[in-house]
Design a protein around this motif. Structure first.
Motif, mmCIF file in Angstrom:
data_model
loop_
_atom_site.group_PDB
_atom_site.id
_atom_site.type_symbol
_atom_site.label_atom_id
_atom_site.label_comp_id
_atom_site.label_asym_id
_atom_site.label_seq_id
_atom_site.Cartn_x
_atom_site.Cartn_y
_atom_site.Cartn_z
ATOM 1 N N GLU A 97 66.347 37.170 54.712
ATOM 2 C CA GLU A 97 65.606 38.423 54.876
ATOM 3 C C GLU A 97 66.382 39.594 54.281
ATOM 4 O OE1 GLU A 97 62.707 39.532 56.041
ATOM 5 O OE2 GLU A 97 61.895 37.542 56.455
ATOM 6 N N LEU A 98 67.688 39.609 54.479
ATOM 7 C CA LEU A 98 68.507 40.683 53.903
ATOM 8 C C LEU A 98 68.455 40.644 52.379
ATOM 9 C CD1 LEU A 98 71.661 40.547 56.230
ATOM 10 C CD2 LEU A 98 69.956 42.369 56.130
ATOM 11 N N VAL A 99 68.537 39.423 51.815
ATOM 12 C CA VAL A 99 68.477 39.288 50.361
ATOM 13 C C VAL A 99 67.103 39.714 49.848
ATOM 14 C CG1 VAL A 99 68.517 37.630 48.466
ATOM 15 C CG2 VAL A 99 70.207 37.455 50.284
ATOM 16 N N ALA A 100 66.034 39.259 50.523
ATOM 17 C CA ALA A 100 64.677 39.585 50.083
ATOM 18 C C ALA A 100 64.402 41.085 50.171
ATOM 19 C CB ALA A 100 63.664 38.816 50.928
ATOM 20 N N ARG A 101 64.896 41.733 51.219
ATOM 21 C CA ARG A 101 64.637 43.163 51.393
ATOM 22 C C ARG A 101 65.403 44.026 50.400
ATOM 23 N NH1 ARG A 101 61.983 44.632 56.064
ATOM 24 N NH2 ARG A 101 61.509 42.873 57.463
ATOM 25 N N ASN A 102 66.477 43.480 49.832
ATOM 26 C CA ASN A 102 67.258 44.234 48.848
ATOM 27 C C ASN A 102 67.004 43.781 47.420
ATOM 28 O OD1 ASN A 102 69.317 46.110 50.372
ATOM 29 N ND2 ASN A 102 69.280 44.207 51.533
ATOM 30 N N ALA A 103 66.060 42.839 47.233
ATOM 31 C CA ALA A 103 65.747 42.347 45.891
ATOM 32 C C ALA A 103 64.967 43.408 45.117
ATOM 33 C CB ALA A 103 64.936 41.058 45.977
ATOM 34 N N PRO A 104 65.189 43.523 43.809
ATOM 35 C CA PRO A 104 64.479 44.533 43.013
ATOM 36 C C PRO A 104 62.961 44.402 43.076
ATOM 37 C CG PRO A 104 66.294 43.568 41.757
ATOM 38 C CD PRO A 104 66.148 42.758 43.005
ATOM 39 N N GLY A 105 62.454 43.176 43.192
ATOM 40 C CA GLY A 105 61.006 42.981 43.191
ATOM 41 C C GLY A 105 60.401 42.825 44.572
ATOM 42 N N ARG A 106 61.073 43.367 45.630
ATOM 43 C CA ARG A 106 60.600 43.148 46.990
ATOM 44 C C ARG A 106 59.213 43.761 47.240
ATOM 45 N NH1 ARG A 106 64.367 46.976 46.718
ATOM 46 N NH2 ARG A 106 64.029 49.024 47.669
#
Length: 314
Positions: free
Chosen positions: A294-303
């Protein structure tokens, strides 16, 4: 421009002139404006020299050359980026795909309204044991998982509306699953056309048994990414909860049984103790994996990147 024909190739110097001449003959006969994008996937023969020579004689032929071999998915992805036609058609460079299928594929996209049309090589000239049987198993598994009713997901002869190829990213070895990628991107008008499969005229096949193993692993990856890329905790949290619940129930059962019979064997001598401990640990690990994802997904450029069909009044 009517058509962009994307042809990934690897060591196909003998077939390229014949293929390009055949494409030109078909497109000229039907008065299609077109471009042919030849993507050389790090060939070690004279394929690029042939592409250069063909380009010098016809500016509708364009070439992309990789510095090394990256695979068919990478070649298709670069070809899709360069394509400018209203309809994008992909075919292999080995002459096993017939350019005579181009008008029919184009008609299904522009007239019948499909977003993607996949070829079905109903009659094949491949070795039945090493290619046909594994291919049938692979296609059956993909149909079951994706709910897309195609007979031949891996056929190189496909046609797309331009918006489709500009909306998906093909990477790894995901070229086998372009219909699945298109479906996850919201393009659900996916059709199929029976196409001619020709016997190989030049060279040898570039694919072996390992592609089927990799194919099933890729299918698992694309299914997970398609469903849970923006909400990974829904996957890891569900399974984490189930494992933790099983472990908690077993632990509670052990404690109650110990209280009821203090003279019984020590808890650590009972198999249920280790099952409970393992379930609790796996459950907590899945929860942690979910939080990290979730942390990775929320900080991904294409979230917050979504494909929008159209807007009104904005």
């Amino acid at each position: 421009m009517d058509l962009s024909i994307v042809v990934p190739l690897f060591n196909e110097e003998e077939s390229l002139p014949e293929l390009c001449a055949w494409i030109d003959r078909v497109c000229t006969e039907h008065q299609f404006s077109y471009e042919v994008i030849l993507v050389d996937d790090g060939s070690t023969d004279d394929s690029w020299e042939v592409v250069t020579r063909l380009r010098a004689n016809d500016d509708r032929i364009k070439g992309i050359r990789f510095q090394r071999n990256y695979g068919k998915s990478a070649a298709l992805n670069e070809g899709f980026k360069a394509a400018s036609g209203d309809v994008v058609i992909t075919m292999d460079a080995d002459l096993q795909d017939s350019p005579d299928e181009i008008p029919g594929l184009r008609h299904m996209i522009l007239v019948e309204g499909f977003d993607l049309v996949s070829g079905w090589k109903k009659k094949r000239y491949d070795n039945k044991l090493t290619k046909n049987l594994p291919s049938k198993l692979f296609n059956a598994a993909t149909r079951k998982v994706s709910s897309i009713h195609l007979h031949d997901f891996n056929c190189g002869l496909k046609a797309y509306r331009r918006k489709v190829v500009k909306s998906i990213e093909v990477y790894g070895e995901m070229h086998r699953y372009i219909p699945v990628l298109a479906k996850w991107a919201g393009f659900r008008r996916i059709g199929e056309k029976v196409v001619e499969h020709r016997a190989r005229k030049y060279g040898v096949t570039k694919f072996g048994w390992e592609r089927f193993v990799n194919g099933f692993l890729d299918l698992m990856s694309i299914t997970f990414v398609g469903k849970f890329s923006k909400r990974p905790m829904h996957f890891f949290g569900l399974w984490g909860s189930l494992f933790f619940l099983v472990g908690f129930i077993l632990t509670l059962f052990l404690l109650i049984s110990k209280i009821a019979d203090p003279e019984a064997h020590p808890l650590t001598n009972r198999p249920a103790f280790y099952l409970a401990l393992t379930s609790l640990v796996i459950g907590m690990q899945l929860f942690l994996a979910g939080f990290v994802s979730e942390l990775v997904a929320r900080n991904a450029p294409g979230r917050n990147s979504y494909l929008i069909e159209e807007k009104s009044g904005l």
